[in-house]
Design a protein around this motif. Sequence first.
Motif, PDB file in Angstrom:
ATOM      1  N   ALA A  35       0.837  -1.205   0.000  1.00  0.00           N
ATOM      2  CA  ALA A  35       0.000   0.000   0.000  1.00  0.00           C
ATOM      3  C   ALA A  35       0.871   1.253   0.000  1.00  0.00           C
ATOM      4  CB  ALA A  35      -0.930  -0.011   1.214  1.00  0.00           C
ATOM      5  N   GLN A  36       1.958   1.244   0.795  1.00  0.00           N
ATOM      6  CA  GLN A  36       2.876   2.385   0.817  1.00  0.00           C
ATOM      7  C   GLN A  36       3.528   2.578  -0.547  1.00  0.00           C
ATOM      8  OE1 GLN A  36       5.756   1.862   3.919  1.00  0.00           O
ATOM      9  NE2 GLN A  36       4.230   1.890   5.552  1.00  0.00           N
ATOM     10  N   ARG A  37       3.914   1.478  -1.169  1.00  0.00           N
ATOM     11  CA  ARG A  37       4.551   1.550  -2.476  1.00  0.00           C
ATOM     12  C   ARG A  37       3.602   2.160  -3.507  1.00  0.00           C
ATOM     13  NH1 ARG A  37       6.244  -4.054  -4.917  1.00  0.00           N
ATOM     14  NH2 ARG A  37       3.997  -4.274  -4.998  1.00  0.00           N
ATOM     15  N   GLN A  38       2.347   1.726  -3.498  1.00  0.00           N
ATOM     16  CA  GLN A  38       1.381   2.251  -4.459  1.00  0.00           C
ATOM     17  C   GLN A  38       1.099   3.731  -4.209  1.00  0.00           C
ATOM     18  OE1 GLN A  38       0.262   0.563  -7.231  1.00  0.00           O
ATOM     19  NE2 GLN A  38      -0.247   2.669  -7.729  1.00  0.00           N
ATOM     20  N   GLU A  39       0.991   4.107  -2.957  1.00  0.00           N
ATOM     21  CA  GLU A  39       0.754   5.519  -2.637  1.00  0.00           C
ATOM     22  C   GLU A  39       1.932   6.386  -3.098  1.00  0.00           C
ATOM     23  OE1 GLU A  39      -0.152   8.447   1.184  1.00  0.00           O
ATOM     24  OE2 GLU A  39      -0.070   6.283   1.481  1.00  0.00           O
ATOM     25  N   ALA A  40       3.141   5.890  -2.881  1.00  0.00           N
ATOM     26  CA  ALA A  40       4.332   6.629  -3.317  1.00  0.00           C
ATOM     27  C   ALA A  40       4.345   6.768  -4.837  1.00  0.00           C
ATOM     28  CB  ALA A  40       5.594   5.921  -2.829  1.00  0.00           C
ATOM     29  N   ARG A  41       4.000   5.707  -5.541  1.00  0.00           N
ATOM     30  CA  ARG A  41       3.936   5.780  -7.012  1.00  0.00           C
ATOM     31  C   ARG A  41       2.887   6.781  -7.462  1.00  0.00           C
ATOM     32  NH1 ARG A  41       4.066  -0.583  -8.602  1.00  0.00           N
ATOM     33  NH2 ARG A  41       6.287  -0.922  -8.284  1.00  0.00           N
ATOM     34  N   ASP A  42       1.726   6.760  -6.813  1.00  0.00           N
ATOM     35  CA  ASP A  42       0.648   7.681  -7.172  1.00  0.00           C
ATOM     36  C   ASP A  42       1.072   9.136  -6.983  1.00  0.00           C
ATOM     37  OD1 ASP A  42      -0.922   5.495  -7.781  1.00  0.00           O
ATOM     38  OD2 ASP A  42      -2.070   5.573  -5.896  1.00  0.00           O
ATOM     39  N   LEU A  43       1.918   9.376  -5.976  1.00  0.00           N
ATOM     40  CA  LEU A  43       2.406  10.731  -5.706  1.00  0.00           C
ATOM     41  C   LEU A  43       3.624  11.093  -6.549  1.00  0.00           C
ATOM     42  CD1 LEU A  43       2.049  10.716  -1.812  1.00  0.00           C
ATOM     43  CD2 LEU A  43       0.594  11.910  -3.470  1.00  0.00           C
ATOM     44  N   ASP A  45       6.580   9.748  -6.127  1.00  0.00           N
ATOM     45  CA  ASP A  45       7.775   9.620  -5.298  1.00  0.00           C
ATOM     46  C   ASP A  45       8.408   8.249  -5.551  1.00  0.00           C
ATOM     47  OD1 ASP A  45       9.739   9.639  -3.377  1.00  0.00           O
ATOM     48  OD2 ASP A  45       8.394  10.124  -1.703  1.00  0.00           O
ATOM     49  N   ALA A  49       8.902   4.612  -3.393  1.00  0.00           N
ATOM     50  CA  ALA A  49       8.402   3.362  -3.962  1.00  0.00           C
ATOM     51  C   ALA A  49       9.513   2.318  -4.016  1.00  0.00           C
ATOM     52  CB  ALA A  49       7.832   3.604  -5.354  1.00  0.00           C
TER      53      ALA A  49
END
Length: 67
Positions: A35-43, A45, A49
Amino acid sequence: MSRAKTTMSGPMYLSLPNLPPKPADGCGACTALVAQRQEARDLGDLSAATDADVEIRNHPHRTRRLR
């Protein structure tokens, strides 16, 4: 007298990036990291990711063989 090189060097070959690591089934830590990885990609960052990828890849599980 030394002569400067005036021609181009040969081509550079790059490989494709590694595929993202797969989380272990049923692991809460891996699920949170995905979930953290996907959020970072969406932002956008990609550094964060990549950090999450490293954490997933290095997270110990009993089912993984030791090297």
